[in-house]
Design a protein around this motif. Sequence first.
Motif, PDB file in Angstrom:
ATOM      1  N   SER A   1      74.409  52.357  39.497  1.00  0.00           N
ATOM      2  CA  SER A   1      75.791  52.612  39.910  1.00  0.00           C
ATOM      3  C   SER A   1      75.883  53.035  41.369  1.00  0.00           C
ATOM      4  CB  SER A   1      76.409  53.706  39.026  1.00  0.00           C
ATOM      5  OG  SER A   1      75.668  54.912  39.140  1.00  0.00           O
ATOM      6  N   THR A   2      74.740  53.386  41.952  1.00  0.00           N
ATOM      7  CA  THR A   2      74.737  53.864  43.339  1.00  0.00           C
ATOM      8  C   THR A   2      74.384  52.784  44.347  1.00  0.00           C
ATOM      9  OG1 THR A   2      72.434  54.606  43.122  1.00  0.00           O
ATOM     10  CG2 THR A   2      74.170  56.206  42.635  1.00  0.00           C
ATOM     11  N   GLY A   3      74.103  51.556  43.877  1.00  0.00           N
ATOM     12  CA  GLY A   3      73.834  50.471  44.812  1.00  0.00           C
ATOM     13  C   GLY A   3      72.384  50.012  44.809  1.00  0.00           C
ATOM     14  N   PRO A   4      72.010  49.189  45.791  1.00  0.00           N
ATOM     15  CA  PRO A   4      70.655  48.618  45.848  1.00  0.00           C
ATOM     16  C   PRO A   4      69.588  49.707  45.986  1.00  0.00           C
ATOM     17  CG  PRO A   4      72.145  47.516  47.384  1.00  0.00           C
ATOM     18  CD  PRO A   4      72.854  48.738  46.914  1.00  0.00           C
ATOM     19  N   PHE A   5      68.406  49.412  45.482  1.00  0.00           N
ATOM     20  CA  PHE A   5      67.327  50.400  45.573  1.00  0.00           C
ATOM     21  C   PHE A   5      65.976  49.750  45.315  1.00  0.00           C
ATOM     22  CE2 PHE A   5      68.134  50.161  41.079  1.00  0.00           C
ATOM     23  CZ  PHE A   5      66.898  50.378  40.479  1.00  0.00           C
ATOM     24  N   ILE A   6      64.949  50.485  45.696  1.00  0.00           N
ATOM     25  CA  ILE A   6      63.571  50.187  45.303  1.00  0.00           C
ATOM     26  C   ILE A   6      63.026  51.474  44.713  1.00  0.00           C
ATOM     27  CG2 ILE A   6      61.290  49.394  46.057  1.00  0.00           C
ATOM     28  CD1 ILE A   6      62.811  48.810  48.804  1.00  0.00           C
ATOM     29  N   GLN A   7      62.381  51.383  43.578  1.00  0.00           N
ATOM     30  CA  GLN A   7      61.752  52.562  42.991  1.00  0.00           C
ATOM     31  C   GLN A   7      60.288  52.253  42.713  1.00  0.00           C
ATOM     32  OE1 GLN A   7      63.944  55.009  40.174  1.00  0.00           O
ATOM     33  NE2 GLN A   7      62.160  55.091  38.824  1.00  0.00           N
ATOM     34  N   LEU A   8      59.432  53.127  43.210  1.00  0.00           N
ATOM     35  CA  LEU A   8      58.001  52.981  42.977  1.00  0.00           C
ATOM     36  C   LEU A   8      57.520  54.193  42.196  1.00  0.00           C
ATOM     37  CD1 LEU A   8      55.349  51.461  43.448  1.00  0.00           C
ATOM     38  CD2 LEU A   8      55.097  52.709  45.605  1.00  0.00           C
ATOM     39  N   ASP A   9      57.147  53.970  40.930  1.00  0.00           N
ATOM     40  CA  ASP A   9      56.618  55.026  40.072  1.00  0.00           C
ATOM     41  C   ASP A   9      55.098  54.957  40.095  1.00  0.00           C
ATOM     42  OD1 ASP A   9      59.150  56.045  38.940  1.00  0.00           O
ATOM     43  OD2 ASP A   9      59.282  54.038  38.074  1.00  0.00           O
ATOM     44  N   ILE A  10      54.464  56.093  40.327  1.00  0.00           N
ATOM     45  CA  ILE A  10      53.008  56.163  40.439  1.00  0.00           C
ATOM     46  C   ILE A  10      52.494  57.040  39.297  1.00  0.00           C
ATOM     47  CG2 ILE A  10      51.084  56.674  41.978  1.00  0.00           C
ATOM     48  CD1 ILE A  10      53.240  56.736  44.263  1.00  0.00           C
ATOM     49  N   PHE A  11      51.604  56.509  38.472  1.00  0.00           N
ATOM     50  CA  PHE A  11      51.188  57.179  37.245  1.00  0.00           C
ATOM     51  C   PHE A  11      49.862  57.907  37.402  1.00  0.00           C
ATOM     52  CE2 PHE A  11      53.790  53.447  36.049  1.00  0.00           C
ATOM     53  CZ  PHE A  11      54.889  54.136  35.548  1.00  0.00           C
ATOM     54  N   GLU A  12      49.875  58.933  38.208  1.00  0.00           N
ATOM     55  CA  GLU A  12      48.705  59.799  38.370  1.00  0.00           C
ATOM     56  C   GLU A  12      49.171  61.063  39.089  1.00  0.00           C
ATOM     57  OE1 GLU A  12      44.224  59.628  40.359  1.00  0.00           O
ATOM     58  OE2 GLU A  12      45.174  57.796  39.623  1.00  0.00           O
ATOM     59  N   ASP A  13      48.540  62.172  38.792  1.00  0.00           N
ATOM     60  CA  ASP A  13      48.891  63.427  39.450  1.00  0.00           C
ATOM     61  C   ASP A  13      48.426  63.352  40.901  1.00  0.00           C
ATOM     62  OD1 ASP A  13      49.376  65.970  40.333  1.00  0.00           O
ATOM     63  OD2 ASP A  13      48.412  66.981  38.646  1.00  0.00           O
ATOM     64  N   LEU A  14      49.369  63.129  41.808  1.00  0.00           N
ATOM     65  CA  LEU A  14      49.037  62.886  43.218  1.00  0.00           C
ATOM     66  C   LEU A  14      48.580  64.154  43.930  1.00  0.00           C
ATOM     67  CD1 LEU A  14      51.994  60.470  44.016  1.00  0.00           C
ATOM     68  CD2 LEU A  14      49.675  59.912  43.291  1.00  0.00           C
ATOM     69  N   ARG A  15      48.820  65.299  43.322  1.00  0.00           N
ATOM     70  CA  ARG A  15      48.369  66.564  43.911  1.00  0.00           C
ATOM     71  C   ARG A  15      46.855  66.717  43.811  1.00  0.00           C
ATOM     72  NH1 ARG A  15      52.283  70.108  40.232  1.00  0.00           N
ATOM     73  NH2 ARG A  15      51.268  68.678  38.769  1.00  0.00           N
ATOM     74  N   THR A  16      46.242  65.905  42.950  1.00  0.00           N
ATOM     75  CA  THR A  16      44.797  66.005  42.741  1.00  0.00           C
ATOM     76  C   THR A  16      44.016  64.968  43.539  1.00  0.00           C
ATOM     77  OG1 THR A  16      44.795  64.487  40.841  1.00  0.00           O
ATOM     78  CG2 THR A  16      45.233  66.825  40.401  1.00  0.00           C
ATOM     79  N   ILE A  17      44.708  64.197  44.369  1.00  0.00           N
ATOM     80  CA  ILE A  17      44.040  63.155  45.159  1.00  0.00           C
ATOM     81  C   ILE A  17      43.922  63.632  46.601  1.00  0.00           C
ATOM     82  CG2 ILE A  17      44.074  60.755  45.925  1.00  0.00           C
ATOM     83  CD1 ILE A  17      45.761  60.079  43.512  1.00  0.00           C
ATOM     84  N   PRO A  18      42.761  64.126  47.027  1.00  0.00           N
ATOM     85  CA  PRO A  18      42.599  64.609  48.411  1.00  0.00           C
ATOM     86  C   PRO A  18      42.492  63.438  49.391  1.00  0.00           C
ATOM     87  CG  PRO A  18      40.516  64.712  47.250  1.00  0.00           C
ATOM     88  CD  PRO A  18      41.534  64.263  46.242  1.00  0.00           C
ATOM     89  N   LEU A  19      42.889  63.688  50.630  1.00  0.00           N
ATOM     90  CA  LEU A  19      42.785  62.670  51.676  1.00  0.00           C
ATOM     91  C   LEU A  19      41.608  63.011  52.579  1.00  0.00           C
ATOM     92  CD1 LEU A  19      46.527  62.021  52.597  1.00  0.00           C
ATOM     93  CD2 LEU A  19      45.132  61.044  50.769  1.00  0.00           C
ATOM     94  N   ARG A  20      40.796  62.025  52.863  1.00  0.00           N
ATOM     95  CA  ARG A  20      39.548  62.280  53.589  1.00  0.00           C
ATOM     96  C   ARG A  20      39.775  62.631  55.052  1.00  0.00           C
ATOM     97  NH1 ARG A  20      37.953  57.667  56.350  1.00  0.00           N
ATOM     98  NH2 ARG A  20      39.168  55.782  55.893  1.00  0.00           N
TER      99      ARG A  20
END
Length: 334
Positions: free
Chosen positions: A182-201
């Motif tokens: 109802s709010t118009g065009p969009f893109i939604q990307l759902d990511i299925f993993e706890d991203l807080r547990t993925i460290p960046l090198r």
Amino acid sequence: MRLADILPRHGIDLHAVLRALDLPEDALQQADARIALADVERLIATIVGAGAPSETGFELGRLLSVSTHSVVGFGMLSSPTMDDALRFVARYFSLVMPSFRLRYRSDRDGGTLLFTPVVAMSRVCLYFHLETIATAALRDLDDLTGGRRPRCRLTLSMPAPPHVRRYEALHDVECRFGAESSTGPFIQLDIFEDLRTIPLRLSDPNALRVAEARCRALIDQVTGIERFSEWIAMTIREMGDDVPTLQELSRILNLTTRTLNRYLEREGTCYRELVGNIRFELACERLTTSMMSVTEIAYSLGFHDSANFARAFRARAGCTPSEYRRRFGMRRPA
């Protein structure tokens, strides 16, 4: 401009197109270049008319690495976790793509990126942008994880394109087209993993502070924000569910709580008032556009129960959350 890497393969001379449209070719090579939407519309219409294939937007997004986001990309790479990186880009997405807005939410089950246009554009231009942003977001996840992207679901509010098989071939990505909102065009990307547990090198606290300061300065230049309270409100709003405490925000902005409070007091407000206003905005938005129950919305905004949420909401709106939803939005039992 990465289009120059794609179009020649299809017999289109981008340089000639830019000259014909009287667009500043040299300026567009700069990392922080800005081009008016009307000119973007003309450019996309011209290359499509010249025979650019339907998957040009798809291909363009795949070429846009995190490093092409300039100082925003630098901040993402310097963040401690994947979750922090996505919060960073959500906060400063207007520097990456001014014509779209990015909202990010996460919990222990995963995260959701929601991209929505903030300006009207033609259907051809819109679909081009949707595909470019969608595949660029997937490329960002690849870059941040070193090619170990979590399982995702990509939803676009556009019909399946002629090259839909390109999406079907994406590894660990479920793709859906033709979604309605109802709010118009969009893109939604759902990511299925706890991203807080993925460290960046490449995490680097000092580099992150530098990137934060630079992005804030750029936002000030682009939007003309002069009031400190406006900046704080924007920062909190883009954090979505995880509204920080005063101490947490002070650490994020590299300020003492005393300094932050002093700045807000000079403008006649306080942190508690800002948070209350933003929670009310988010509550209204979720009541009218999401399928979350009233109880779910209450918890998502940091309330311990729906009764406290209802009292706080009634004090501002003059009605209960359920009454507000019945008047203005979606209907779902609390």
